[in-house]
Design an enzyme around this catalytic site. Structure first.
Site, PDB file in Angstrom:
ATOM      1  N   CYS A  20       0.827  -1.204   0.000  1.00  0.00           N
ATOM      2  CA  CYS A  20       0.000   0.000   0.000  1.00  0.00           C
ATOM      3  C   CYS A  20       0.868   1.262   0.000  1.00  0.00           C
ATOM      4  CB  CYS A  20      -0.987  -0.046   1.165  1.00  0.00           C
ATOM      5  SG  CYS A  20      -2.396   1.060   0.926  1.00  0.00           S
TER       6      CYS A  20
ATOM      7  N   GLU B 150      -1.771  -8.682   4.489  1.00  0.00           N
ATOM      8  CA  GLU B 150      -1.687  -9.069   5.910  1.00  0.00           C
ATOM      9  C   GLU B 150      -3.025  -8.914   6.634  1.00  0.00           C
ATOM     10  OE1 GLU B 150      -0.715  -6.258   4.652  1.00  0.00           O
ATOM     11  OE2 GLU B 150      -1.638  -4.754   5.941  1.00  0.00           O
TER      12      GLU B 150
ATOM     13  N   HIS C 226      -3.733  -4.992   0.887  1.00  0.00           N
ATOM     14  CA  HIS C 226      -3.127  -5.400   2.169  1.00  0.00           C
ATOM     15  C   HIS C 226      -3.209  -6.907   2.372  1.00  0.00           C
ATOM     16  CE1 HIS C 226      -2.448  -1.510   4.178  1.00  0.00           C
ATOM     17  NE2 HIS C 226      -3.431  -1.090   3.401  1.00  0.00           N
TER      18      HIS C 226
END
Ligand code: NAG
Ligand code: NAG
Ligand code: NAG
Ligand code: NAG
Length: 373
Positions: A137, A250, A248
């Site tokens: 990002c 994660e 993202h």
């Protein structure tokens, strides 16, 4: 404090001296150690309101993301000079630039540190040392911005809380990032909403062509924001082992702060795919800390994450750091800020007694084990 500090140093001295046999002897194969860049907190933001003296953070999801793929994490501080980053870059095996929200014009912060890391990593790669960088990002945005000599080509875009598929380019299989992806990985990314987006800036292929960025970066996929603006969702550098994703990976794995974050089994596989890919890249870098003690002292394990979503943070857990932790400002940390003992700073009688007893027991144990061996 002084006492516990002494105890820790004693243990370290014994380990370093090889008196206590460590399971991590210096000749063990390299296991990937990845540096994760911290980011400045807002002066009047949530963290500053709840914690005193905190100046930077890492969202714990980035740490877990790498740990889940077999890496260990070293926090990389902001506000340091180039020497610090250069010295770090010859010990670690890769760099992750996390997402977040900060301007690139803020001096002494995330963007400056990122610049030193990117320059340093480029120089290492030029010298034949494989040093990968992953940007998620904002990290991807910074990577592209810095490598474009700070020509700002981001546009406004609206993709907050949006789960999207990847729209692969025809030649995506020629990329390193997707060359060995299984059919299943490709299918879930092209058909399901597995990538979670939270960004208000983005890059477009049109601008990449206009500014010549397409010559140095390969675009593997695009996605479409809430207003149907097409943005670049995955890139890799054509020469350097640098990777960027606008989404993202994660968050599906480790963030539970928004109902919009997908946690389907496909989104978990997606996150794990990118983590495994990057940590495997880091495995190709054979650098290591000259001794395990130096590494032990800088690993993220020296810090404890705070449970911040209960305070209203969009991160479930965060590692929080002070200037002292980072070795900048007038923090009271010892040495140059590269070592940190997170023990309470109270030297009361009980602690001293505990310490003396423990030190004594430790010495006895070592003596006995030497005698036995
Ligand atoms: C960089 O900072 C360190 C302290 O963190 C200092 O010892 C060193 O002299 C500085 N180097 C330069 C080139 O300014
Ligand atoms: C950085 O850029 C932002 C957005 O353009 C602006 O609002 C801010 O004032 C700038 N900060 C500094 C320190 O120049
Ligand atoms: C993905 O999300 C969009 C809405 O953003 C929805 O229309 C579409 O059906 C979803 N796709 C899948 C496979 O769930
Ligand atoms: C980059 O874009 C320009 C302009 O569209 C084009 O002429 C050039 O072939 C592209 N380069 C690559 C490597 O795709």
């Amino acid at each position: 404090m002084a006492c516990l500090n002494t105890l820790v140093r004693l243990i370290i001295f014994l380990v370093a001296g090889g008196i206590v046999r460590s399971s991590l002897a210096d000749d063990t194969p390299v296991t990937p150690v990845i540096g994760v860049l911290v980011q400045e907190v807002y002066k009047d933001g949530l963290i500053s309101r709840h914690f005193e003296g905190i100046t930077s953070y890492i969202a714990a999801s980035y740490v877990k993301y790498l740990e889940g793929a077999g890496a260990r994490v070293v926090p990389i501080w902001i506000g340091r000079n180039r020497t610090y980053y250069d010295q770090l870059l010859v010990k670690i095996n890769g760099v992750l630039l996390p997402g977040g929200a900060t301007w690139f014009n803020q001096s002494g912060g995330y963007a400056d540190a990122g610049e030193y890391l990117i320059q340093g990593a480029m120089e290492l790669n030029d010298r034949g040392v494989f040093m990968p960088i992953w940007g998620t990002c904002l990290g991807m945005e910074l990577l592209i911005f810095k490598m474009a000599n700070e020509v700002e080509t981001r546009i406004d875009c609206s993709s907050q809380g949006q789960s999207l598929p990847l729209e692969f380019k025809l030649d995506y299989k020629e990329s390193r990032l997707f060359a060995s992806a299984s059919d299943n990985i490709i299918t879930i990314h092209s058909k399901e909403n597995v990538t979670y987006n939270w960004h208000k800036f983005c890059y477009t292929e049109e601008d990449f062509s206009k500014y010549g960025l397409n010559e140095s970066w390969r675009v593997m996929s695009v996605s479409h924001d809430w207003n149907n603006i097409e943005f670049i969702s995955t890139v890799e550098h054509r020469i350097y082992p640098f990777y960027g994703v606008q989404f993202h990976p994660e968050k599906p794995l480790y963030e539970f702060t928004k109902a919009s974050i997908p946690h389907t089994s496909a989104s978990i596989l997606s996150g794990q795919y990118f983590a495994n890919f990057f940590v495997n890249e880091a495995r190709r870098n054979l650098q290591k800390y000259s001794n395990t003690v130096d590494l032990d002292l800088v690993l993220i394990y020296n810090f404890k994450p705070e449970y911040t979503s209960v305070l209203g943070s969009s991160y479930t857990q965060q590692y929080l750091f002070s200037d002292g932790d980072m070795g900048i400002g007038d923090g009271d940390d010892d040495d140059d800020g590269t070592s940190y003992y997170p023990y309470p700073n109270n030297d009361d009688g009980a602690a001293t007694q505990f310490c003396t007893k423990t030190s004594f027991l430790l010495i006895i144990t070592v003596a006995v084990s030497r005698w036995l061996s």
